[in-house]
Design an enzyme around this catalytic site. Structure first.
Site, short mmCIF file in Angstrom:
data_model
loop_
_atom_site.label_atom_id
_atom_site.label_comp_id
_atom_site.label_asym_id
_atom_site.label_seq_id
_atom_site.Cartn_x
_atom_site.Cartn_y
_atom_site.Cartn_z
N PHE A 1 -78.49 -9.17 9.26
CA PHE A 1 -77.50 -9.93 8.50
C PHE A 1 -77.51 -11.40 8.94
O PHE A 1 -77.46 -11.70 10.12
CB PHE A 1 -76.10 -9.33 8.72
CG PHE A 1 -75.02 -10.11 8.04
CD1 PHE A 1 -74.97 -10.19 6.64
CD2 PHE A 1 -74.07 -10.80 8.78
CE1 PHE A 1 -73.98 -10.94 6.02
CE2 PHE A 1 -73.08 -11.54 8.15
CZ PHE A 1 -73.04 -11.61 6.77
N GLN A 2 -77.58 -12.28 7.99
CA GLN A 2 -77.63 -13.73 8.21
C GLN A 2 -78.80 -14.15 9.09
O GLN A 2 -78.72 -15.11 9.85
CB GLN A 2 -76.29 -14.26 8.75
CG GLN A 2 -75.18 -14.17 7.71
CD GLN A 2 -73.95 -15.00 8.02
OE1 GLN A 2 -73.60 -15.21 9.16
NE2 GLN A 2 -73.28 -15.48 6.97
N MET B 1 -80.09 -43.50 -12.99
CA MET B 1 -81.50 -43.80 -12.74
C MET B 1 -82.40 -42.91 -13.60
O MET B 1 -83.42 -43.35 -14.11
CB MET B 1 -81.83 -43.64 -11.25
CG MET B 1 -83.16 -44.22 -10.84
SD MET B 1 -83.31 -45.98 -11.24
CE MET B 1 -82.86 -46.74 -9.68
N LYS C 1 -77.90 -15.28 19.36
CA LYS C 1 -76.53 -15.05 19.81
C LYS C 1 -76.46 -14.49 21.24
O LYS C 1 -75.58 -14.84 22.02
CB LYS C 1 -75.81 -14.10 18.84
CG LYS C 1 -74.32 -13.99 19.14
CD LYS C 1 -73.55 -13.24 18.07
CE LYS C 1 -72.05 -13.30 18.39
NZ LYS C 1 -71.27 -12.54 17.41
N GLU D 1 -72.28 -27.30 5.31
CA GLU D 1 -73.13 -27.72 6.43
C GLU D 1 -73.97 -28.96 6.13
O GLU D 1 -74.30 -29.72 7.03
CB GLU D 1 -74.05 -26.58 6.87
CG GLU D 1 -73.33 -25.42 7.57
CD GLU D 1 -72.80 -24.38 6.61
OE1 GLU D 1 -72.78 -24.63 5.37
OE2 GLU D 1 -72.41 -23.28 7.09
#
Lengths: 163, 579
Positions: free
Chosen positions: B120-121, B487, B170, B58
């Site tokens: 969940f999630q 760096m 949802k 993502e």
């Protein structure tokens, strides 16, 4: 320097969290905070006491302005204003102390709003300084509990913070 | 059928999400499906206007959308699921926020009645994203979806742009529940009305100060690019013969090949830009924010300068450096108004003073002049960037990762057009480069799109080579491979007596084989004479991704480099010289 900032905020979920989060995130102080809906149910009025130098206060007001839900705000210190805070103090009040607390509350124009055989609960309204002074004046009286509302403020005269 | 019945078309929340995006003119949606957004993905599947790009992580979706926005000025759009989908997007949201890039991020959420139950999630994405986005909102009623999406685009793209997150439970998208759909044509918010025009009195004051200056400098940043004001800025600079420096974010807003351009300023800015800033008696700051990577020690910052600061965000003005003449407004109308006034007045700066100032600047130019050890038998990263610039005629989109290679690209490519230099300036996000290049290539298939990276950064999103294959994204990857986190190593050389704590990358993959494993072309370059033929081959393969693994001098440092705690003009010029 101490500043009192008044804010009109959209009365939406998450708006208050965003505002408070801003202070935590950018390392600004909140000395006290009061918030409640106004006569217009879509708006909350919030009074926030903070401190910092001029540059910090300028950044605080600018950053607050950037929040999408902040409708309007004013730094009350910019003009004459009124401020009030409510305090409830529960003290031990027995024996000689019982009269002493009553006298002290009267002097500060407080009211005793709850009584038991051994305690008084005093309600006091005024500036934060006055509330501090009352606590100081209670020397010798055991304080059981202090609840302060935080400052609410409003500009003097015809100046308003409204839509 | 009347237009009335058209307006009351009934759609599910899921269909409304996609339709609203289509009505907003969104062509690509970057994302990754998951439980909480499956209704939306199903709606996406049933139409063809909005196309979906499936990334492999993502974070890459957010960088793709972000880079699209950097290249076009329009908000990029991301769709991810709840929980880990949303948290993986966090780095990309913060990246966009730090650089004021418009983006709309749709995150799935568990069903409303489960919120707060540790379902969940489930994750509190509104809470997590609050400090790293311009605004966020959640959907509480499906019928609000069109208005919320319109509001998100408006907020993201107006004022000081930034990412906006919309959290969608949802149950707001259930396919069987339909509601009247109407996409609003505009949004008005009583609490958000960004200023557009600058204050005319302030603009007049600025002109007076500018015309009185003897040692002026124009310091332009990313605001000029996002504000689409390169033309106005260039016109103003050329009308008054002002020296121009750009911030890292502003590169390309003034043509680098012009003689009035004196390079980037700041930590790795040019010697002449930092000197000119330090000695200036007037700084005209346009869409720049006096970032700590520019100012060095603010207490020693430009002691003689009167500062005019034009910015859309009042909070950026006098935040770190006090502005004497602040102008709040969009840079484009403000610069136009300044130009108009100047043309009316027909006045210029004191030409004798300006001539003397330019002589001084030219002397500074001669001191360092971007030199590096070009006689070295080893491949120098600066040389590689110069050759990339040559072969792409300075016209490519350069999408950089973060580290030494980013600075070399900024210093040596020479950007002549705005929106072509795509890098994570504020957050400094390693792993940005490849997905950013993908986002640009997808939208500009006929242009050369280069990802300048290092073997450290590229491995932070290397999985996206697979996405490149799926969508045929012919990005050219310039991997400046020095075997170190360059760096970090440079700072360890300079400040920690070369104790390379965890800055050496052991067990590097064979990048050529890796590219081939993903179905791309890989070329290894280890000698200077191999470089040009390899570049020619790579850029001739128009539609193919070519991974050039270029082994460079591992000991090279980026110079000039400001000395920490010093003034603008205190710099290391090489490993052995300093101001």
């Amino acid at each position: 320097m101490r500043h009192i900032i008044s804010v009109l905020l959209e009365n939406e979920s998450g708006a208050l969290a965003r505002l408070v989060g801003l202070f935590a995130q950018r390392g600004y102080n909140i000395d006290s905070l009061t918030v409640a809906p106004t006569e217009d149910a879509t708006l909350s009025r919030l009074t926030l006491v903070t401190h910092g130098n001029d540059q910090v206060i300028e950044q605080i007001t600018k950053q607050l302005h950037k929040l999408i839900e902040v409708v309007k705000l004013t730094d009350l210190n910019d003009a004459p204003h009124l401020e009030r805070e409510l305090m409830l103090v529960k003290v031990k009040a027995s024996g000689a102390q019982r009269d002493e607390v009553k006298r002290c509350a009267d002097i500060f124009r407080g009211q005793i709003i709850d009584v038991t055989a051994s305690t008084y609960t005093v309600q006091l309204v005024g500036t934060s300084d006055k509330l501090d002074a009352f606590i100081q004046a209670l020397t010798g009286t055991p304080i059981l509990e202090v609840v302060r509302s935080g400052v609410s403020g409003i500009a003097r005269g015809e100046k308003t913070l409204a839509l | 059928m009347t237009s009335q019945t058209k307006q009351t078309e009934m759609l599910s929340g899921a269909a409304m999400v996609i339709r609203a995006l289509a009505d907003e003119g969104v062509e690509y949606l970057y994302g990754y499906p998951g439980g909480a957004v499956l209704h939306i993905y199903d709606a996406l599947f049933q139409q063809s206007k909005v196309k979906h790009v499936l990334v492999r992580h993502e974070q890459a979706a957010t960088h793709m959308a972000d880079a699209y926005a950097r290249a076009t000025g329009k908000a990029g759009v991301v769709l991810v699921t709840s929980g880990p989908g949303a948290t993986n997007a966090v780095t990309g949201i913060a990246t966009a926020y730090m650089d004021s890039i418009p983006m709309v991020v749709l995150t799935g959420q568990v069903m409303s009645h489960l919120i707060g139950d540790d379902a969940f999630q489930e994750t509190d994405m509104l809470g997590i994203s609050r400090p790293i986005c311009k605004h966020n909102m959640s959907v509480r009623r499906p019928e609000d979806i069109p208005a919320i999406i319109k509001k998100a685009f408006y907020i993201a793209q107006s004022g000081r742009p930034g990412p906006v997150v919309i959290d969608i439970p949802k149950d707001m998208t259930i396919p069987s529940q339909t509601f009247p759909y109407h996409y609003p044509s505009e949004v008005k918010l009583r609490s958000y009305q960004p200023k557009l025009k600058g204050h005319s009195g302030q603009i007049k004051k600025a002109i007076t100060a500018l015309l009185a200056a003897k040692k002026p400098i124009l310091y332009a940043g990313g605001g000029v690019i996002m504000g689409g004001a390169s033309d106005e800025l260039t016109e103003l600079a050329q009308l008054l013969n002002l020296p121009v420096t750009n911030t890292l974010m502003g590169l390309g807003c003034y043509p680098a090949s012009d003689k009035q351009f004196i390079g980037m300023l700041g930590m790795h800015g040019s010697y002449e830009a930092n000197q000119t800033m330090h000695h200036a008696d007037l700084i005209l700051a346009v869409g720049a924010r006096f970032d700590d990577r520019v100012t060095n020690n603010t207490k020693k910052f430009c002691p003689d300068a009167t500062i005019i600061h034009i910015d859309i965000d009042p909070a950026s003005i006098s935040k770190t450096i006090n502005a004497h003449i602040p102008i709040v407004g969009l840079v484009k109308p403000v610069l136009s108004e300044m130009l108009e006034l100047l043309q009316q007045k027909k006045k210029k700066l004191d030409s004798a003073a300006l001539k003397k100032w330019w002589q001084q600047i030219d002397e500074w130019r001669a001191v360092h002049g971007g030199r590096y050890d070009s006689d070295s038998p080893l491949l120098k990263p600066q040389y590689v960037i110069e050759q990339v610039s040559k072969i792409t005629k300075g016209n490519a989109f350069i999408c950089s990762d973060v580290g030494q290679h980013q600075m070399y690209a900024a210093q040596y490519y020479g950007f002549n057009k705005p929106n072509r230099w795509i890098n994570s300036g504020g957050l400094g996000t390693m792993g940005f480069g490849l997905p950013a290049a993908m986002g640009v290539k997808l939208n500009f298939p006929d242009d050369d799109v280069v990802c300048v990276t290092g073997e450290g950064s590229i491995q932070m999103n290397i999985q996206e080579l697979s996405t490149c294959k799926q969508y045929g994204l012919g990005v050219k990857i310039i991997n400046l491979n020095n075997g170190y986190l360059g760096m970090v190593k440079q700072w360890q050389d300079m400040n920690y007596e070369s104790r390379y704590a965890s800055s050496y990358m052991d067990s590097l993959p064979d990048f050529v084989k890796l590219a081939e494993a993903y179905g791309h072309v890989g070329i290894r370059v280890t000698e200077p004479e191999q470089l040009m033929p390899a570049l020619e081959r790579a850029f001739a393969l128009k539609d193919q991704l070519v991974f050039l693994d270029i082994h460079i001098d591992p000991k090279e440092h980026v110079y000039p480099m400001q000395i920490p705690g010093g003034a603008m003009n205190e710099m290391f010029l090489s490993k052995t010289e300093r101001t």
